[in-house]
Motif scaffolding. Structure first.
Motif, short mmCIF file in Angstrom:
data_model
loop_
_atom_site.label_atom_id
_atom_site.label_comp_id
_atom_site.label_asym_id
_atom_site.label_seq_id
_atom_site.Cartn_x
_atom_site.Cartn_y
_atom_site.Cartn_z
N LYS A 26 0.86 -1.18 0.00
CA LYS A 26 0.00 0.00 0.00
C LYS A 26 0.89 1.23 0.00
CE LYS A 26 -3.97 -1.93 2.38
NZ LYS A 26 -4.88 -1.80 3.52
N LYS A 27 0.85 1.96 -1.10
CA LYS A 27 1.69 3.14 -1.22
C LYS A 27 0.93 4.35 -0.69
CE LYS A 27 4.33 5.71 -4.60
NZ LYS A 27 4.66 5.85 -6.01
N LYS A 28 1.57 5.08 0.21
CA LYS A 28 0.99 6.29 0.77
C LYS A 28 1.18 7.42 -0.24
CE LYS A 28 1.73 9.68 4.34
NZ LYS A 28 2.67 10.18 5.32
N ILE A 29 0.09 8.00 -0.73
CA ILE A 29 0.22 9.04 -1.74
C ILE A 29 -0.28 10.40 -1.25
CG2 ILE A 29 0.12 7.47 -3.70
CD1 ILE A 29 -2.83 8.20 -3.99
N LYS A 30 -0.97 10.44 -0.14
CA LYS A 30 -1.51 11.71 0.35
C LYS A 30 -0.37 12.59 0.87
CE LYS A 30 -5.02 13.76 3.13
NZ LYS A 30 -6.42 13.72 3.22
N GLY A 31 -0.30 13.82 0.37
CA GLY A 31 0.71 14.77 0.82
C GLY A 31 2.07 14.57 0.17
N LEU A 32 2.16 13.71 -0.85
CA LEU A 32 3.43 13.49 -1.55
C LEU A 32 3.37 14.06 -2.96
CD1 LEU A 32 4.36 9.81 -0.60
CD2 LEU A 32 5.27 11.92 0.35
N TYR A 33 4.45 14.66 -3.39
CA TYR A 33 4.59 15.15 -4.76
C TYR A 33 5.49 14.18 -5.51
CZ TYR A 33 6.35 17.90 -8.65
OH TYR A 33 6.72 18.32 -9.90
N ASN A 34 4.99 13.62 -6.59
CA ASN A 34 5.73 12.67 -7.41
C ASN A 34 6.64 13.49 -8.34
OD1 ASN A 34 6.58 10.34 -8.55
ND2 ASN A 34 4.65 9.84 -9.55
N CYS A 35 7.83 13.84 -7.85
CA CYS A 35 8.74 14.78 -8.51
C CYS A 35 9.58 14.07 -9.57
CB CYS A 35 9.66 15.40 -7.46
SG CYS A 35 10.73 16.67 -8.11
N PRO A 36 9.53 14.54 -10.82
CA PRO A 36 10.37 13.93 -11.86
C PRO A 36 11.83 14.34 -11.69
CG PRO A 36 9.14 15.77 -12.76
CD PRO A 36 8.69 15.60 -11.34
N CYS A 37 12.73 13.45 -12.05
CA CYS A 37 14.16 13.71 -11.98
C CYS A 37 14.72 13.56 -13.40
CB CYS A 37 14.82 12.72 -11.03
SG CYS A 37 16.57 13.00 -10.83
N TYR A 38 15.44 14.58 -13.87
CA TYR A 38 15.96 14.62 -15.23
C TYR A 38 17.49 14.69 -15.21
CZ TYR A 38 11.18 15.89 -16.47
OH TYR A 38 9.83 15.90 -16.62
N TYR A 39 18.11 14.19 -16.31
CA TYR A 39 19.56 14.32 -16.48
C TYR A 39 19.95 15.77 -16.76
CZ TYR A 39 20.76 9.36 -16.84
OH TYR A 39 20.99 8.05 -16.59
N TYR A 40 19.21 16.42 -17.64
CA TYR A 40 19.55 17.77 -18.12
C TYR A 40 18.35 18.70 -18.00
CZ TYR A 40 23.08 14.84 -20.28
OH TYR A 40 24.06 13.92 -20.49
N PRO A 41 18.61 20.01 -18.00
CA PRO A 41 17.49 20.97 -17.93
C PRO A 41 16.52 20.85 -19.11
CG PRO A 41 19.55 22.08 -17.45
CD PRO A 41 19.89 20.70 -17.90
N GLN A 42 16.99 20.36 -20.26
CA GLN A 42 16.09 20.14 -21.39
C GLN A 42 15.26 18.90 -21.09
OE1 GLN A 42 19.11 19.89 -24.47
NE2 GLN A 42 17.99 21.49 -25.55
#
Length: 81
Positions: A26-42
């Motif tokens: 059971k994944k707790k999702i309330k109050g969490l931001y699923n933030c993407p992580c990128y190699y480069y600013p593009q």
């Protein structure tokens, strides 16, 4: 926890994140931001090199995850283009 940056501050340092694999039923999702992580600013990447690496769950704080989605908050591994 995500917080507002200082005025005129576009890039902030993030503490080191250690990943530990584990099985969660059971994944707790309330109050969490699923933030993407990128190699480069593009964010679109480059020919043959996608920019997206992984999504990291971060505490959204009192503003909630929708606030950070509208701001386009993301993690960058490199500032080089």
């Amino acid at each position: 926890m995500l917080t507002e940056p200082a005025p005129m501050q576009l890039v902030c340092n993030m503490p080191v994140i250690y990943f530990r694999p584990m099985e969660i039923f059971k994944k707790k999702i309330k109050g969490l931001y699923n933030c993407p992580c990128y190699y480069y600013p593009q964010r679109c990447g480059d020919q043959g090199r996608p920019a997206f690496v992984v999504a990291v769950d971060l505490k959204a704080g009192p503003d909630g995850p929708d606030f950070w989605i509208k701001r386009g908050t993301a993690l960058l591994l490199s500032l080089a283009v």
